[in-house]
Design a protein around this motif. Structure first.
Motif, short mmCIF file in Angstrom:
data_model
loop_
_atom_site.label_atom_id
_atom_site.label_comp_id
_atom_site.label_asym_id
_atom_site.label_seq_id
_atom_site.Cartn_x
_atom_site.Cartn_y
_atom_site.Cartn_z
N SER A 168 9.34 -15.81 4.15
CA SER A 168 9.05 -14.46 3.66
C SER A 168 7.74 -13.98 4.26
N ASN A 212 5.36 -10.56 4.62
CA ASN A 212 4.99 -9.19 4.31
C ASN A 212 3.74 -8.87 5.13
N GLN A 229 1.58 -6.54 5.38
CA GLN A 229 0.37 -6.04 4.73
C GLN A 229 -0.34 -7.12 3.92
N ASN A 274 3.75 -1.83 8.66
CA ASN A 274 4.08 -1.31 7.33
C ASN A 274 5.50 -1.67 6.91
N ALA A 275 6.09 -2.65 7.59
CA ALA A 275 7.47 -3.04 7.30
C ALA A 275 7.56 -3.77 5.97
N ALA A 276 8.77 -3.80 5.43
CA ALA A 276 9.02 -4.50 4.17
C ALA A 276 9.05 -6.01 4.41
N GLU A 277 8.97 -6.75 3.34
CA GLU A 277 9.02 -8.21 3.40
C GLU A 277 10.32 -8.66 4.05
N GLN A 278 10.24 -9.69 4.90
CA GLN A 278 11.42 -10.16 5.62
C GLN A 278 11.25 -11.60 6.07
#
Length: 249
Positions: A151, A153, A155, A196-200
């Motif tokens: 995972s 994130n 940020q 600024n991408a979402a968690e992945q």
């Protein structure tokens, strides 16, 4: 040393006097030192020759590693990486218990777990150390060289430099034979993520494992770029980029 006072400033050697320019101005000094042929043949300089041979081996081993990972390291290194790596290789050379003084070899020392431990975690850019940039755990598959982050994130899990719009992650799987001088490295496809991408989840897997026999090195590369009109630009001459050894087998 003496300072040149004449209007005509000289550079070079004349009659055993060397003329040169330094930050203190134009200087002159008498040429000194021991003749090279004496160092090469005089029994009194045996220790000097031994030290020189072993230093050369350590420096060559460091260059072999740097060259092997250059496809990743060209954008993530500092001005002292050569000296820092040579210093570590010299310590590994000292672990060679098979050869006499003057003939000790990094390739022999590298077989020891303690030697691998010295290099594991080595950062090629001391201005951007992996542990100070990436805050989330990852795993390394020793068979395939795949690095997984369950995972991520951006940020929260990455120290993002000002101006970065994207982070680019890659893995490298290198096999280096320090005895023969052979090396091979395979690299994963880059994973480009907006800051600024979402968690992945992230998977970095080289297409193949290196074929030659040698010590296996697993590397993680993190580059920061600013995207403008679909073109990526490096930040501050790549000074924020990370390249670290994250495993050795």
């Amino acid at each position: 040393m003496a300072q040149q006072k004449s209007i005509l400033k000289l550079k070079g050697t004349i009659g055993g006097i060397t003329f040169y320019k330094s930050k203190d101005g134009y200087l002159a000094r008498e040429k000194g030192g021991v003749d090279a042929s004496r160092i090469a043949n005089d029994p009194g300089f045996a220790r000097t020759r031994e030290n020189g041979a072993e230093f050369s081996n350590a420096a060559s081993a460091g260059k072999l590693l740097r060259d092997a990972v250059r496809v990743l390291g060209k954008d993530a290194s500092d001005g002292r990486v050569t000296a820092r790596l040579t210093q570590v290789m010299a310590q590994i050379k000292n672990m060679d218990e098979a050869n006499a003084r003057g003939e000790r070899h990094v390739g022999e020392g590298m077989a020891k777990d303690e030697a691998k431990a010295l290099l594991n975690g080595f950062n090629f850019n001391e201005n951007a150390v992996l542990g100070a940039v990436l805050y989330t755990p990852f795993s390394v598959d020793a068979a395939t060289g795949e690095i997984k982050i369950v995972s991520l994130n951006p940020q929260n899990d990455i120290s993002l430099p000002s101006g970065a719009s994207h982070v680019v992650l890659k893995s490298g799987f290198a096999s280096i034979n320090f005895l023969t001088g052979e090396s091979e490295m395979t690299v994963s496809a880059p994973v480009r993520i907006a800051t600024n991408a979402a968690e992945q989840a992230v998977s970095l897997k080289p297409a193949t494992a290196p074929a030659i026999e040698g010590t296996h090195f697993y590397l993680l590369s993190i580059d920061f770029v600013q995207s403008v009109n679909n073109a990526d630009y490096s930040l501050n001459n790549n000074s924020y980029n990370v390249l670290a050894i994250v495993g050795i087998e």
